[in-house]
Design a protein around this motif. Structure first.
Motif, PDB file in Angstrom:
ATOM      1  N   ALA B  99       7.773 -33.379  -8.118  1.00  0.00           N
ATOM      2  CA  ALA B  99       7.361 -34.461  -9.027  1.00  0.00           C
ATOM      3  C   ALA B  99       6.676 -33.889 -10.267  1.00  0.00           C
ATOM      4  O   ALA B  99       6.889 -34.370 -11.371  1.00  0.00           O
ATOM      5  CB  ALA B  99       6.432 -35.436  -8.311  1.00  0.00           C
ATOM      6  N   THR B 100       5.822 -32.881 -10.069  1.00  0.00           N
ATOM      7  CA  THR B 100       5.193 -32.206 -11.212  1.00  0.00           C
ATOM      8  C   THR B 100       5.268 -30.700 -10.990  1.00  0.00           C
ATOM      9  O   THR B 100       5.324 -30.222  -9.852  1.00  0.00           O
ATOM     10  CB  THR B 100       3.695 -32.597 -11.386  1.00  0.00           C
ATOM     11  N   ARG B 101       5.242 -29.976 -12.106  1.00  0.00           N
ATOM     12  CA  ARG B 101       5.267 -28.509 -12.011  1.00  0.00           C
ATOM     13  C   ARG B 101       4.081 -27.991 -11.211  1.00  0.00           C
ATOM     14  O   ARG B 101       4.205 -27.039 -10.444  1.00  0.00           O
ATOM     15  CB  ARG B 101       5.236 -27.895 -13.410  1.00  0.00           C
ATOM     16  N   TYR B 102       2.921 -28.624 -11.387  1.00  0.00           N
ATOM     17  CA  TYR B 102       1.715 -28.150 -10.718  1.00  0.00           C
ATOM     18  C   TYR B 102       1.892 -28.192  -9.198  1.00  0.00           C
ATOM     19  O   TYR B 102       1.496 -27.267  -8.481  1.00  0.00           O
ATOM     20  CB  TYR B 102       0.539 -29.011 -11.154  1.00  0.00           C
ATOM     21  N   ARG B 103       2.504 -29.247  -8.708  1.00  0.00           N
ATOM     22  CA  ARG B 103       2.722 -29.356  -7.266  1.00  0.00           C
ATOM     23  C   ARG B 103       3.767 -28.344  -6.787  1.00  0.00           C
ATOM     24  O   ARG B 103       3.585 -27.676  -5.759  1.00  0.00           O
ATOM     25  CB  ARG B 103       3.152 -30.784  -6.901  1.00  0.00           C
ATOM     26  N   GLY B 138       7.170 -39.619  -7.697  1.00  0.00           N
ATOM     27  CA  GLY B 138       5.787 -39.577  -7.235  1.00  0.00           C
ATOM     28  C   GLY B 138       5.735 -38.715  -5.999  1.00  0.00           C
ATOM     29  O   GLY B 138       5.921 -37.506  -6.077  1.00  0.00           O
TER      30      GLY B 138
ATOM     31  N   LEU C  18       6.950 -46.707 -10.012  1.00  0.00           N
ATOM     32  CA  LEU C  18       5.856 -45.830  -9.606  1.00  0.00           C
ATOM     33  C   LEU C  18       4.592 -46.292 -10.327  1.00  0.00           C
ATOM     34  O   LEU C  18       4.599 -46.491 -11.548  1.00  0.00           O
ATOM     35  CB  LEU C  18       6.190 -44.390 -10.005  1.00  0.00           C
ATOM     36  N   VAL C  43       1.262 -43.489  -6.515  1.00  0.00           N
ATOM     37  CA  VAL C  43       0.988 -42.065  -6.471  1.00  0.00           C
ATOM     38  C   VAL C  43      -0.423 -41.839  -6.973  1.00  0.00           C
ATOM     39  O   VAL C  43      -0.851 -42.420  -7.968  1.00  0.00           O
ATOM     40  CB  VAL C  43       2.018 -41.222  -7.264  1.00  0.00           C
ATOM     41  N   GLU C  53       2.099 -35.218 -16.804  1.00  0.00           N
ATOM     42  CA  GLU C  53       3.467 -35.186 -16.296  1.00  0.00           C
ATOM     43  C   GLU C  53       3.698 -36.332 -15.301  1.00  0.00           C
ATOM     44  O   GLU C  53       4.772 -36.950 -15.281  1.00  0.00           O
ATOM     45  CB  GLU C  53       3.695 -33.830 -15.610  1.00  0.00           C
TER      46      GLU C  53
END
Lengths: 264, 264, 264
Positions: B99-103, B138, C18, C43, C53
């Motif tokens: 869902a996000t780069r950070y995750r 999400g 979302l 989320v 993001e």
């Protein structure tokens, strides 16, 4: 000793005191709902920027180290000093003391830097704080229960607090007086945070009876135990018991409560 | 393959292992209660000052990035290294990877810096970790389900873990062996954190059967799925289902469990 | 005014938007489950590294300062600016504004730095934001209810938002139009986080009807109120009511919903 859980509950529901709780992430919703179901008003606030101002509005402060970290511990100390400055009672719940050094030392630091009114914990946690050997597995006490009364009396004396040691039978002592409360139900041990809830309920009773913390601590455990008994009646397991517990706290009847408490 | 959810559940309830969980704010209470209902002991602790000491007491470590931030990720790595040092199994739940780069990057970092035993995620999350295109909205996987088995096998092989991919049908693979678990109920998708609960339950089974993580992961999903089926029986919607789920986990019967699991 | 809670609910369930929520620790599980029960996807993500993001994937952003601290407030501002940049609607829930300066100033800062679509709060909180005297005890509004309509209209005008003031009767105003919603049940006040849930539900309706935020805010409160009425039917207290509320949100019937709303 002037103990009447019913009378104090009546006062609590009339005054609706604010109970400021700086507690752990696991149980925040649960202790807030227990506080509200009982008839008081919960507020959770942990930012250094506001804890002094918030605790000034409160009738009691509950400090719980269940998911402690340095910023939160700092805020607890700041809030605790502000509570002490105006005589607002403090409940300390030393969750997991004995399991790690960080928890043990943090609980001891609070006892040293703050004037704590009531320490509410399981036998292992409270024993740890007075240097008695105890086995704490994570946040559960795994020791023998036969000397819970001794632990309560010793802690009351050594720490200068009301020691409220919960377990199959609860023991409350100010170091001098000692009371056993036999209310409660084994299903309470199957839901996380019921110990934390009993600390929050202790905060509620202290807010309603700030001049008699020993009596208030006893009444809180008796009332919470009676609610546990009521919640167990139609429970099919820990899930339905947990839900029933809020219904039971809200339905506690001040008129009949004293007749149901088992205090010796 | 020596799979018996009933036998492992019996061991779990006898030993009551501590399962250390560094997880997200949304589900902490829920995974703690699922752990307790099943018969193990949960502990939530995330402070760098104590995670090494706490994980040393635990039978398994569950790392869940559902509401990640830098301090928490650092603590997860520290705890994970301490777990690795003594051979304690680790479950990684890469919530929202994709869902996000950070995750995505955080989940990959953990897989790179730690020796993870089981990765438990939905298809989109696990697919992301092995570079397969997946749509993750999400924290929900929105991809097609037909290649979940391939994703599990690929992840097991590429990541050197037991890949536990949950969905309408669950797939577990160590890259070589592949098992499908058809237990469960569609109401599980209507309550937040049931995926996180299945990761916690996987941690419980790993703690009871640390030498056979593939089998333990399969058993965990089967047991959790059977509990979901039981919970759905009298449910009127997501609220009552959620409550029933804890009752059902506590009521799981080791004697009859294996006959009810649908493992192929 | 084109108000149809049923029609918007139907759209919401088809699109499953979302809804990104940066909210407080107490209610995260509850607002996520309310969102999911209604038919949208929640989320929770608060790390600065990912909020921009994540919000880019969302149909609405809900900002709730219930357990605020500086890192979280910073992340809310960053996420809010990213939402504004692409026109994603924002709901602000100024929990406890008026109780401490930190909460009041933070809520005002958000209103100043962000283009907030809807402010959803109780009368005391919203009154505080427009400089009207109000008593806020912790996070509860203790003021008289007779001028809630005036507070809503004043806030709508002064803040340039849709003001959604909940209480025994809810009042929604964009400064010009004013609507009262009489759905709901007194048990909603006995469970913590029902106000936060109504903010989350407002976010869900905004995501389904972004071009008509006033109407969406009205519909959200009407739908949530009807669910509250349904949840109360078999409730025995706050515990069972809380559980029933998720069942009721999931069971809301778009066909019959409009006939049950009490909007004037």
């Amino acid at each position: 000793m002037n103990v009447s859980a019913g009378a104090t509950l009546r006062v609590l529901r009339e005054r609706k005191p604010l109970v400021h709780q700086i507690t752990n992430y696991v149980v925040m919703n649960e202790t807030a709902n227990a506080t509200l179901a009982l008839g008081a008003l919960p507020v959770m606030a942990h930012a250094r920027e506001e804890v002094e101002e918030m605790v000034a509005l409160a009738g009691a402060l509950v400090l719980n180290i269940g998911t402690l970290s340095s910023h939160w511990v700092d805020a607890m100390i700041v809030a605790g000093k502000a509570a002490n400055a105006v005589g607002t009672p403090i409940v300390l719940d030393p969750v997991g003391a004995g399991a790690t050094r960080y928890r043990t030392e943090t609980a001891r630091r609070m006892l040293s830097e703050l004037d704590v009114t009531v320490v509410r914990g399981n036998q292992g946690e409270v024993a740890t704080l007075v240097g008695v050997d105890a086995e704490v597995r994570g946040v559960e006490s795994i020791g023998a229960a036969d000397n819970a009364a001794d632990v309560a009396r010793l802690a009351g004396r050594a720490l200068g607090v009301v020691a409220s040691v919960t377990g199959p039978v609860d023991h409350v002592s100010d170091g001098d007086r000692l009371v056993a409360v036999s209310n409660g139900h084994e299903l309470l041990a199957t839901v996380t945070g019921t110990g934390c809830m009993s600390s929050a309920v202790t905060g509620c009773f202290l807010a309603a009876k700030p001049d008699a913390p020993f009596e208030a601590a006893v009444e809180a455990l008796a009332a919470f135990g009676v609610a546990g008994e009521d919640a167990a009646r139609d429970a099919k397991g820990p899930g339905t018991f947990h839900v029933n517990l809020y219904d039971a706290l809200a339905a506690l009847d001040p008129e009949t409560l004293d007749a149901r408490t088992r205090i010796t």
